[in-house]
Design an enzyme around this catalytic site. Structure first.
Site, PDB file in Angstrom:
ATOM      1  N   GLU A  26       0.942  -1.333   0.026  1.00 21.14           N
ATOM      2  CA  GLU A  26      -0.005   0.012  -0.024  1.00 21.14           C
ATOM      3  C   GLU A  26       0.872   1.406   0.107  1.00 21.14           C
ATOM      4  O   GLU A  26       0.507   2.107  -0.576  1.00 21.14           O
ATOM      5  CB  GLU A  26      -0.867  -0.122   1.134  1.00 21.14           C
ATOM      6  CG  GLU A  26      -2.172  -0.977   1.274  1.00 21.14           C
ATOM      7  CD  GLU A  26      -1.537  -2.207   1.734  1.00 21.14           C
ATOM      8  OE1 GLU A  26      -2.653  -3.248   1.844  1.00 21.14           O
ATOM      9  OE2 GLU A  26      -0.539  -2.525   2.160  1.00 21.14           O
ATOM     10  N   PHE A  42     -12.345  -6.489  13.630  1.00 16.25           N
ATOM     11  CA  PHE A  42     -11.250  -7.126  12.589  1.00 16.25           C
ATOM     12  C   PHE A  42     -11.042  -5.877  11.688  1.00 16.25           C
ATOM     13  O   PHE A  42     -11.730  -5.354  10.980  1.00 16.25           O
ATOM     14  CB  PHE A  42     -11.714  -8.214  11.994  1.00 16.25           C
ATOM     15  CG  PHE A  42     -10.603  -8.805  11.120  1.00 16.25           C
ATOM     16  CD1 PHE A  42      -9.450  -9.349  11.759  1.00 16.25           C
ATOM     17  CD2 PHE A  42     -10.728  -8.815   9.719  1.00 16.25           C
ATOM     18  CE1 PHE A  42      -8.349  -9.873  10.775  1.00 16.25           C
ATOM     19  CE2 PHE A  42      -9.817  -9.471   9.172  1.00 16.25           C
ATOM     20  CZ  PHE A  42      -8.496  -9.982   9.418  1.00 16.25           C
ATOM     21  N   GLN A  43      -9.462  -5.786  11.865  1.00 21.04           N
ATOM     22  CA  GLN A  43      -8.870  -4.309  10.914  1.00 21.04           C
ATOM     23  C   GLN A  43      -9.494  -3.144  11.070  1.00 21.04           C
ATOM     24  O   GLN A  43      -9.616  -2.420  10.069  1.00 21.04           O
ATOM     25  CB  GLN A  43      -8.842  -4.929   9.529  1.00 21.04           C
ATOM     26  CG  GLN A  43      -8.175  -6.042   9.305  1.00 21.04           C
ATOM     27  CD  GLN A  43      -7.801  -6.752   7.806  1.00 21.04           C
ATOM     28  OE1 GLN A  43      -8.688  -6.405   7.068  1.00 21.04           O
ATOM     29  NE2 GLN A  43      -6.805  -7.200   7.409  1.00 21.04           N
ATOM     30  N   LYS A  82     -17.969  -0.143   5.209  1.00 20.07           N
ATOM     31  CA  LYS A  82     -18.308  -1.264   4.252  1.00 20.07           C
ATOM     32  C   LYS A  82     -20.040  -1.052   3.855  1.00 20.07           C
ATOM     33  O   LYS A  82     -20.388  -1.336   2.976  1.00 20.07           O
ATOM     34  CB  LYS A  82     -18.074  -2.672   4.783  1.00 20.07           C
ATOM     35  CG  LYS A  82     -18.268  -3.540   3.792  1.00 20.07           C
ATOM     36  CD  LYS A  82     -17.714  -4.732   4.262  1.00 20.07           C
ATOM     37  CE  LYS A  82     -17.469  -6.009   3.251  1.00 20.07           C
ATOM     38  NZ  LYS A  82     -16.926  -7.111   3.721  1.00 20.07           N
ATOM     39  N   MET A  91      24.130   9.132   3.272  1.00 16.66           N
ATOM     40  CA  MET A  91      24.006  10.429   4.255  1.00 16.66           C
ATOM     41  C   MET A  91      24.250  10.508   5.266  1.00 16.66           C
ATOM     42  O   MET A  91      24.927  11.273   5.938  1.00 16.66           O
ATOM     43  CB  MET A  91      22.589  10.973   3.754  1.00 16.66           C
ATOM     44  CG  MET A  91      22.479  12.464   4.080  1.00 16.66           C
ATOM     45  SD  MET A  91      23.819  13.525   3.092  1.00 16.66           S
ATOM     46  CE  MET A  91      22.702  14.122   1.833  1.00 16.66           C
TER      47      MET A  91
END
Length: 583
Positions: free
Chosen positions: A47, A109-110, A159, A471
């Site tokens: 993602e 969940f999630q 949802k 760096m």
């Protein structure tokens, strides 16, 4: 027609043709609606890659980038890319799935509070609770992302809203973007008065020039006034690198000519820049003798870090256009001799301190390679990761337009380069897109090689491999008494073999006399290709302004100049360079 299907047609109506994402449970109705739709969905492999790809798409095109993820870990993986868009003013709309509204707040969940989690890093957030809210929310999201100072807008989509009946909703109609307000006459007069009095003026251009569609107006102003010009990292390309008045980038790794000009100026004309700490060095000693004319669309930036003697808030393009002829008339009259002498001094320094590319030895000299590549592929869009290679690109690539230079400026996010290049390539399939990365940055989103290969995107990758976090290693060498802590990448994998495993053609070069042929082979390759470049671990980026020093105090062992050299170790807490964090 459910909420998800209505949203898909709304995206099409907003002019979206490509979106980047990764499916999951809470966003599955939206992905079902995408099936067979005219939108092109690009399946990334992480993602974060989706957010950076949408980011690169938006930076290269000026249009709104769109990315999609599911709830929970899908949404949290977008956060770095969203923050990058916020800090660099990139227009994006982010769509995340969310658990159904009855489950919100139950630790389902999630489930994550994505609305709250992203609040500091978006222009605005929306959490629709009913299908009927979608028309207003979608229209507002795109309007806000595009308007004023652009930025990211989040739609967190439960949802049950996605699957709710939307057959009664009207066809989507995009909202007009608010016109940028014109500058006020009084502020223009104040700016003109200061400019007409200046004997040592310097133009200081930033990322707001491209964001305000003011590139041509800026170039016209420079040509008419003949004022020496310096640019920020995000302003590179606003004036072509070859322009005789372009002194280069200012700041921590800026050119000596640019930094000295700013420090000696009696007037700074700041156009779409925000006095970032990497540009100013020690702010209290930045341009100590200069008054300031500050032009910006965002009123919050004017006077935020440096007092503006004349603040001009409004559309930058209209501001520059209104001032061009009056400023040119004044500057070529009174004080003309002094300004001509000043211009000659600045241009002489630019010649005297110009970068040299005749590094001795047989190893590859990265600045020379990048300069040569920019000459071989002058119209390329360059997506750059973060580290030493990022500064070498800024210093040595010949940019003709700001939208050719995609770099994570304010956030300095490693892993940006490859997915941003993917986004840039998809916004214009005919563009020549080059990703310049380092061995540290490249492995952060190396999985997106699979995305390159799947879609046959002809992105060319230049991987500068110094087997270190370069760096950080440079700062540890200079400011931490060579205590090299956790920067060793000498156990890097075989990058050519990795590319081959993903089906991407790979080349290798480790000698200076092989650079020309390797670059040509890379550019001639069909489809995606990677050039692995072995460079010296000890190579450093010069010049360097140490932290808590002004921009005239540049470290550069390759130049023997009269500029004041700072101490590399200091004892007082206020000046201790270890208080700064490298990026």
């Amino acid at each position: 027609m459910n909420g998800a299907r209505w949203l898909v047609q709304a995206l099409v109506a907003e002019g979206v043709d490509t979106l980047f994402g990764y499916p999951g449970g809470a966003i599955m109705p939206f992905y079902d609606a995408l099936h067979g739709a005219q939108l092109k969905h690009v399946l990334v492999r992480h993602e974060q890659g989706a957010a950076f790809a949408a980011n690169g798409y938006a930076r290269a095109s000026g249009r709104v980038g769109v990315c999609v993820a599911t709830s929970g870990p899908g949404a949290s993986n977008l956060v770095t890319g969203i923050a990058d868009a916020m800090l660099d003013s990139v227009p994006m709309v982010i769509i995340t799935g969310q658990v159904a509204t009855p489950l919100m707040g139950t630790d389902a969940f999630q489930e994550l509070d994505v609305f709250g989690m992203t609040m500091p890093i978006v222009k605005h957030s929306f959490l629709p609770r009913r299908v009927d809210e979608l028309p207003r929310i979608v229209a507002e999201a795109f309007r806000i992302a595009r308007s004023g100072r652009p930025g990211p807008v989040l739609i967190d989509l439960p949802k049950d809203v996605q699957i709710g009946d939307a057959s009664h909703l009207p066809l989507h109609i995009p909202l007009d973007v608010d016109d940028a307000p014109p500058p006020k006459d009084a502020s223009l007069h104040a700016a003109l008065a200061l400019i007409s009095q200046a004997q040592r003026p310097v133009l200081y251009g930033g990322g707001g020039i491209a964001l305000g569609d003011a590139v041509q107006a800026f170039r016209t102003f420079v040509d008419a006034t003949q004022i020496p010009t310096v640019l920020t990292l995000k302003g590179l390309g606003a004036l072509p690198s070859s322009h005789p008045l372009n002194l280069g980038m200012l700041g921590m790794h800026g050119s000596r000519a640019a930094n000295l000009a700013v420090q000696e100026a009696d007037l700074l004309i700041v156009v779409g820049a925000r006095f970032d700490d990497r540009a100013t060095g020690k702010l209290a000693e930045f341009a100590p003798n200069a008054r300031v004319v500050h032009m910006d669309l965002d009123a919050c930036e004017i006077g935020k870090l440096r007092h503006a003697d004349a603040g001009v808030c409004g559309d930058i393009r209209r501001t520059l256009t209104a001032l061009t002829l009056p400023c040119a008339a004044h500057l070529h009259g009174r004080n003309g001799a002094a300004r001509r002498a000043w211009r000659a001094t600045c241009q002489q320094r630019a010649r005297e301190f110009a970068a040299r590319y005749d590094a001795p030895g047989e190893t590859v000299y990265a600045p020379a390679l990048l300069k040569q590549l920019s000459e071989l592929a002058p119209e390329s869009v360059v997506a750059c990761d973060v580290g030493q290679h990022q500064m070498w690109v800024a210093q040595h690539w010949r940019f003709a337009h700001p939208r050719q230079h995609l770099t994570s400026g304010a956030l300095g996010a490693m892993g940006f380069g490859l997915p941003a290049a993917i986004g840039a390539q998809l916004q214009d399939p005919d563009a020549n897109v080059v990703c310049v990365s380092g061995d540290g940055s490249f492995l952060m989103n190396v999985q997106e090689l699979a995305t390159l290969r799947r879609y046959g995107l002809p992105v060319k990758i230049v991987l500068l491999d110094n087997q270190a976090l370069g760096m950080v290693r440079q700062w540890q060498e200079l400011f931490f008494e060579k205590r090299y802590s956790e920067i060793d990448l000498s156990d890097n994998p075989d990058f050519g073999a990795i590319a081959a495993a993903f089906g991407v053609q790979a080349f290798h070069v480790d000698r200076a006399d092989g650079v020309g042929g390797a670059l040509q082979a890379l550019l001639d390759a069909k489809g995606p290709a990677l050039l692995h470049v072995a460079i010296d671990t000890a190579a450093n980026v010069w010049p360097l302004v140490p932290p808590n020093h002004n921009n005239a105090q540049m470290l550069d062992p390759d130049l023997d100049s009269g500029a004041e050299r700072p101490r590399t170790s200091v004892s007082t807490p206020d000046e201790d360079p270890r208080h700064a964090i490298p990026a």
